[in-house]
Design a protein around this motif. Structure first.
Motif, PDB file in Angstrom:
ATOM      1  N   ASN A 131     115.406 135.092  91.052  1.00  0.00           N
ATOM      2  CA  ASN A 131     116.220 136.301  91.162  1.00  0.00           C
ATOM      3  C   ASN A 131     117.200 136.439  90.004  1.00  0.00           C
ATOM      4  O   ASN A 131     117.593 137.549  89.641  1.00  0.00           O
ATOM      5  N   SER A 132     117.599 135.321  89.413  1.00  0.00           N
ATOM      6  CA  SER A 132     118.555 135.375  88.303  1.00  0.00           C
ATOM      7  C   SER A 132     117.923 135.865  87.010  1.00  0.00           C
ATOM      8  O   SER A 132     118.632 136.324  86.107  1.00  0.00           O
TER       9      SER A 132
ATOM     10  N   HIS B  37     123.292 152.016  87.248  1.00  0.00           N
ATOM     11  CA  HIS B  37     123.937 151.172  88.258  1.00  0.00           C
ATOM     12  C   HIS B  37     125.259 151.777  88.739  1.00  0.00           C
ATOM     13  O   HIS B  37     126.155 151.055  89.172  1.00  0.00           O
TER      14      HIS B  37
ATOM     15  N   ARG C 223     120.147 138.791  86.134  1.00  0.00           N
ATOM     16  CA  ARG C 223     120.160 139.673  87.294  1.00  0.00           C
ATOM     17  C   ARG C 223     120.848 139.090  88.524  1.00  0.00           C
ATOM     18  O   ARG C 223     120.970 139.770  89.539  1.00  0.00           O
ATOM     19  N   ASP C 224     121.296 137.864  88.462  1.00  0.00           N
ATOM     20  CA  ASP C 224     122.014 137.278  89.595  1.00  0.00           C
ATOM     21  C   ASP C 224     122.719 136.015  89.122  1.00  0.00           C
ATOM     22  O   ASP C 224     122.353 135.426  88.096  1.00  0.00           O
TER      23      ASP C 224
ATOM     24  N   GLU D  33     124.031 148.841  92.460  1.00  0.00           N
ATOM     25  CA  GLU D  33     123.026 147.978  91.853  1.00  0.00           C
ATOM     26  C   GLU D  33     122.633 146.829  92.771  1.00  0.00           C
ATOM     27  O   GLU D  33     123.368 146.461  93.688  1.00  0.00           O
ATOM     28  N   TYR D  34     121.451 146.283  92.498  1.00  0.00           N
ATOM     29  CA  TYR D  34     120.976 145.031  93.096  1.00  0.00           C
ATOM     30  C   TYR D  34     120.971 145.034  94.623  1.00  0.00           C
ATOM     31  O   TYR D  34     121.154 143.992  95.257  1.00  0.00           O
TER      32      TYR D  34
ATOM     33  N   THR E 132     125.601 145.254  78.211  1.00  0.00           N
ATOM     34  CA  THR E 132     124.336 144.580  78.526  1.00  0.00           C
ATOM     35  C   THR E 132     123.787 143.811  77.331  1.00  0.00           C
ATOM     36  O   THR E 132     122.866 143.018  77.485  1.00  0.00           O
TER      37      THR E 132
ATOM     38  N   THR F 215     119.815 140.873  80.718  1.00  0.00           N
ATOM     39  CA  THR F 215     118.599 140.305  81.309  1.00  0.00           C
ATOM     40  C   THR F 215     118.918 139.415  82.506  1.00  0.00           C
ATOM     41  O   THR F 215     118.010 139.024  83.239  1.00  0.00           O
TER      42      THR F 215
ATOM     43  N   LEU G 173     113.177 139.882  85.562  1.00  0.00           N
ATOM     44  CA  LEU G 173     112.635 141.045  84.870  1.00  0.00           C
ATOM     45  C   LEU G 173     111.259 140.801  84.268  1.00  0.00           C
ATOM     46  O   LEU G 173     110.903 139.684  83.913  1.00  0.00           O
TER      47      LEU G 173
END
Length: 478
Positions: free
Chosen positions: A257-258, A110, A242-243, A129-130, A299, A240, A261
């Protein structure tokens, strides 16, 4: 050819995997290959593929390209990544060792490279990232046949950028299939409003920069506990997530989206929740690992429902936690070391526990168990199911969002005000008082102190030995 080899060949043919492809852009022929890094593989604990050393593999592929193709440029799309330490930065090692690569488009870490990294004739670029940025660059071929960078910029993606109409129409078509072919099986549509929110949730950057309680991590951990039965502790690591959730309507798309994975054993997108048991001793160890290690691996920061702890960042590593307990209905419950506790998390997080054991050479050991205390051999056998269907982690969050009270009386849930403040799930005690730094030593601190004392003793003995040898030499020379 063995049966296994035939299956591998068939799989590669099915998915169209090639060592490289050649594309034509105007008058320029470009060969594109790919790489998967060593650190990436560590982050994929259940990967059943065998990978060669990325540098050696790309080197072999580049040699094939140069032997069999007449191309103007060689590009590597990499999932190896870059780090501040150049000697550990995998894509930089790739550039240094495979000098015929002209451009490495880097991923995995990222990294947001404001300027390209250059090693001789190879450029490394990465736009973060993202989908926050689009990377744009121009290269001009020089008299030696290599390429010079003439421009490079990262363009932030915002609502001010007008979408390409044809591309947007295609995206809309594909999104319609998401509703029809995926979300319909869960009883949702992507634009469905689950809850209204007026709370400022932590950003993803906060999860990396601040080692403290997070309302974003907390609401997701609470969601896992809400969706499962009789849970003592639910755990979610920051990696894990992501938003985040913004103010206003929280839709199914926002929730997905959050936590977007992975895939389950059922072959359907989204990691499922799993049901495991850990001892009280292992729960305390989890808190200690979070307190001591997650600053080095952000992470892996843990957010939990039901498990509360206090830690002092100034204390010795692996002895930073000064208080650890469970809560239920706001009441404190002391943890019993040998008692089993029901723990719920997502499949990926459960699978990564084995990596902790390996990386610490067994010093930090977690062994997921079933409710009888028997070690679990395959976590996929403990996926939480409802009517035969996997309970996906994102679906657990969606259900929790819908569970809040409708305080506005408009028929839509409102995110609980509970998440507007912290509740001592993770307390940072930044004391530097000597008593606070040495109280409640554990076995790890004893081991570290012992190792340090042994090292000091060896140094002293070495100094004494050297002094004795020097004296002998001086006596002989008199």
């Amino acid at each position: 050819m063995s049966k296994g080899q035939k299956q591998i060949q068939s799989g590669f043919e099915t998915y169209g995997v090639k060592d490289y492809v050649v594309i034509q852009k105007g008058d320029t022929k470009i060969a594109i290959t790919g790489a998967f890094g060593k650190d990436s593989l560590k982050c994929a604990p259940t990967c059943e593929l065998l990978f060669k050393d990325p540098v050696e593999a790309v080197k072999d592929t580049v040699e094939k390209i140069k032997k069999n193709e007449k191309v103007d440029m060689i590009v590597c799309v990499s999932h190896c990544g870059t780090w501040e330490d150049e000697n550990k930065s995998e894509d930089e090692l790739l550039a240094k060792n495979v000098k015929d690569i002209d451009l490495i488009i880097s991923g995995h870490t990222h990294s947001e490279l404001k300027e390209p990294i250059q090693h001789e004739n190879t450029y490394i670029v990465s736009c973060g990232e993202y989908g926050k940025n689009i990377g744009s660059l121009s290269l001009k071929q020089n008299s030696n046949g290599r390429w010079d960078l003439s421009s490079y910029e990262l363009i932030p993606v915002s609502e001010n950028i007008q979408p390409d109409e044809k591309t947007q129409n295609r995206i809309d078509e594909l999104m319609d299939t998401v509703d029809a072919n995926y979300l319909a099986d869960f009883g949702y549509t992507r634009s469905e409003v689950l809850a209204q929110n007026d709370i400022e949730f932590n950003s993803l950057e906060d999860l990396c920069s601040k080692h403290e309680e997070s309302n974003l991590g907390q609401i997701i951990a609470d969601s896992f506990a809400y969706a499962a039965d009789s849970v003592n502790v639910a755990v979610v690591p920051s990696g894990t997530i992501r938003d985040t959730y913004t103010k206003g309507d929280i839709t199914v798309e926002d929730v997905y989206n959050s936590f977007s994975l992975g895939i389950g054993k059922d072959g359907i997108a989204g990691y499922p929740l799993i049901s495991t048991y850990l001892t009280g001793k292992e729960l305390k160890l989890a808190a200690e690992v979070d307190a001591s290690v997650s600053d080095f691996m952000t992470t892996a920061r843990l957010y939990s429902s039901g498990l509360n702890f206090t830690y002092n960042p100034n204390r010795m590593i692996l002895n930073k936690v000064t208080d650890c307990y469970l809560t239920k209905d706001g009441q404190r419950i002391e943890i019993q070391d040998n008692q089993l506790y029901h723990v719920v998390t997502d499949l990926y997080t459960g699978q990564m526990l084995g990596s902790v054991n390996k990386m610490s050479y067994g010093l930090l050991s977690f062994e997921p168990k079933d409710k009888e205390g028997n070690p679990i051999e395959n976590l996929e056998d403990h996926i939480i199911k409802e009517d035969g269907k996997e309970l996906k982690a994102w679906d657990a969050i969606a259900r929790y969002m819908c569970s809040f009270d409708d305080t506005d009386g408009d028929g839509i849930a409102n995110v609980s005000k509970y998440y507007a403040s912290t509740h001592e799930h993770k307390v940072v005690d930044d004391s530097k008082n000597i008593i606070d730094l040495i109280k409640k030593p554990n076995k790890f601190s004893a081991m570290i102190v012992t190792i340090v004392l042994v090292i000091i003793l060896l140094i002293v003995l070495l100094i004494l030995l050297i002094r004795r040898i020097v004296r002998k030499i001086r006596k002989k020379n008199k």
